[in-house]
Write a protein that holds these residues in place. Structure first.
Motif, PDB file in Angstrom:
ATOM      1  N   PHE A   1      -4.939   1.416 -12.529  1.00 35.78           N
ATOM      2  CA  PHE A   1      -6.219   2.072 -12.514  1.00 35.78           C
ATOM      3  C   PHE A   1      -6.253   3.716 -13.257  1.00 35.78           C
ATOM      4  CE2 PHE A   1      -7.676  -0.612  -8.432  1.00 35.78           C
ATOM      5  CZ  PHE A   1      -7.389  -1.682  -9.651  1.00 35.78           C
ATOM      6  N   ASP A   2      -5.211   4.514 -13.006  1.00 37.66           N
ATOM      7  CA  ASP A   2      -5.065   5.453 -13.928  1.00 37.66           C
ATOM      8  C   ASP A   2      -5.568   5.173 -15.136  1.00 37.66           C
ATOM      9  OD1 ASP A   2      -5.051   8.383 -13.607  1.00 37.66           O
ATOM     10  OD2 ASP A   2      -2.608   8.228 -13.440  1.00 37.66           O
TER      11      ASP A   2
ATOM     12  N   LEU B   1       0.747  -1.303  -0.109  1.00 39.60           N
ATOM     13  CA  LEU B   1      -0.002  -0.041  -0.328  1.00 39.60           C
ATOM     14  C   LEU B   1       1.262   1.762   0.143  1.00 39.60           C
ATOM     15  CD1 LEU B   1      -2.448  -0.951   2.225  1.00 39.60           C
ATOM     16  CD2 LEU B   1      -2.856  -1.304   0.273  1.00 39.60           C
ATOM     17  N   SER B   2       1.730   1.176   0.947  1.00 36.86           N
ATOM     18  CA  SER B   2       3.241   1.817  -0.091  1.00 36.86           C
ATOM     19  C   SER B   2       4.651   1.329  -0.041  1.00 36.86           C
ATOM     20  CB  SER B   2       3.020   2.831   1.458  1.00 36.86           C
ATOM     21  OG  SER B   2       3.681   2.179   2.254  1.00 36.86           O
TER      22      SER B   2
ATOM     23  N   GLN C   1      -1.147   7.408  -4.168  1.00 37.99           N
ATOM     24  CA  GLN C   1      -2.183   7.894  -4.560  1.00 37.99           C
ATOM     25  C   GLN C   1      -3.705   6.905  -5.690  1.00 37.99           C
ATOM     26  OE1 GLN C   1      -0.794  10.283  -7.832  1.00 37.99           O
ATOM     27  NE2 GLN C   1       0.837  12.078  -6.430  1.00 37.99           N
ATOM     28  N   ARG C   2      -3.165   5.709  -5.213  1.00 34.19           N
ATOM     29  CA  ARG C   2      -4.374   4.614  -5.372  1.00 34.19           C
ATOM     30  C   ARG C   2      -4.551   4.814  -6.657  1.00 34.19           C
ATOM     31  NH1 ARG C   2      -2.421   3.413  -0.837  1.00 34.19           N
ATOM     32  NH2 ARG C   2      -3.374   3.530   1.073  1.00 34.19           N
TER      33      ARG C   2
ATOM     34  N   ARG D   1       8.426   6.748  -9.309  1.00 35.70           N
ATOM     35  CA  ARG D   1       7.489   7.034  -9.934  1.00 35.70           C
ATOM     36  C   ARG D   1       5.763   6.114  -9.877  1.00 35.70           C
ATOM     37  NH1 ARG D   1      10.736   8.096 -14.319  1.00 35.70           N
ATOM     38  NH2 ARG D   1      10.249   6.380 -15.175  1.00 35.70           N
ATOM     39  N   VAL D   2       6.297   4.861  -9.366  1.00 38.92           N
ATOM     40  CA  VAL D   2       5.193   3.784  -9.410  1.00 38.92           C
ATOM     41  C   VAL D   2       5.097   3.990  -8.088  1.00 38.92           C
ATOM     42  CG1 VAL D   2       5.000   1.510  -9.384  1.00 38.92           C
ATOM     43  CG2 VAL D   2       5.844   1.967 -11.098  1.00 38.92           C
ATOM     44  N   ALA D   3       6.002   4.208  -6.602  1.00 36.28           N
ATOM     45  CA  ALA D   3       5.649   4.359  -5.816  1.00 36.28           C
ATOM     46  C   ALA D   3       4.609   5.330  -5.215  1.00 36.28           C
ATOM     47  CB  ALA D   3       6.991   4.685  -4.638  1.00 36.28           C
ATOM     48  N   ARG D   4       5.286   6.645  -5.974  1.00 39.33           N
ATOM     49  CA  ARG D   4       4.128   7.611  -5.749  1.00 39.33           C
ATOM     50  C   ARG D   4       2.106   7.570  -5.985  1.00 39.33           C
ATOM     51  NH1 ARG D   4       8.377  10.569  -7.293  1.00 39.33           N
ATOM     52  NH2 ARG D   4       8.603  10.218  -9.672  1.00 39.33           N
TER      53      ARG D   4
END
Length: 175
Positions: free
Chosen positions: A81-82, A11-12, A59-60, A52-55
């Motif tokens: 999901f973006d 989740l993080s 941000q879900r 970038r993936v972690a951000r």
């Protein structure tokens, strides 16, 4: 017999996990996987990608699943999901990676199953992905029952510069 590895959703993503994910990505590129990066892939470039993936995870906008063995992170897959607002029902499956030390242990299939389960939990009914035509990932997706849409010739470059085709797949999760 119990598996010598385990799966979980992050989740993080912390700095040590980013370093392990960077090592995984570098191993896959060195092993010839066409996963958007050219050889040689530097640690700095791999770290920037995972930052970038972690951000996006924070941000879900992405789901990040990992497999871990006694050495550390040995596999991963992402659900993106973006997507445009007219596609809230679907996700792209991306960067399914398994370290060369951990292949042939069922980790790829387990990551795919976990990604499908998380997608369903998140209300997604359609998953889409692409894979190098004729590669190990293509064979895995076919074996797992993903539907082959077709092939796009000359789609990308392999890590050392040779051109390759990609095969597009989807998975209907609505039933």
């Amino acid at each position: 017999m119990t598996a010598s590895w385990s799966l979980r959703r992050l989740l993080s993503v912390d700095e040590s996990q980013i370093a392990e994910l960077a090592d995984l990505l570098i191993d896959c590129v060195e092993g010839g996987a066409s996963v958007s990066f050219m050889h040689p892939l530097t640690v700095e470039r791999a770290n920037r990608f995972w930052q970038r993936v972690a951000r996006a995870v924070a941000q879900r906008e992405r789901v990040l699943l990992i497999a871990e063995d006694a050495v550390g992170i040995c596999g991963t897959v992402q659900l993106v999901f973006d997507l445009p607002e007219n596609q809230p029902h679907r996700a792209d499956l991306a960067k399914m990676l398994v370290h060369r030390r951990a292949r042939q242990k069922g980790i790829g299939a387990a990551l795919m199953g976990a990604a499908e389960a998380v997608a369903r939990e998140c209300g997604k009914t359609l998953l889409v992905l692409d894979a190098v035509t004729g590669g190990d990932a293509e064979r895995l997706y076919e074996r797992l029952g993903w539907v082959r849409v077709g092939e796009i010739p000359g789609y990308a470059l392999m890590p050392r510069g040779e051109i390759c085709s990609t095969t597009v797949f989807y998975r209907d999760l609505s039933s």
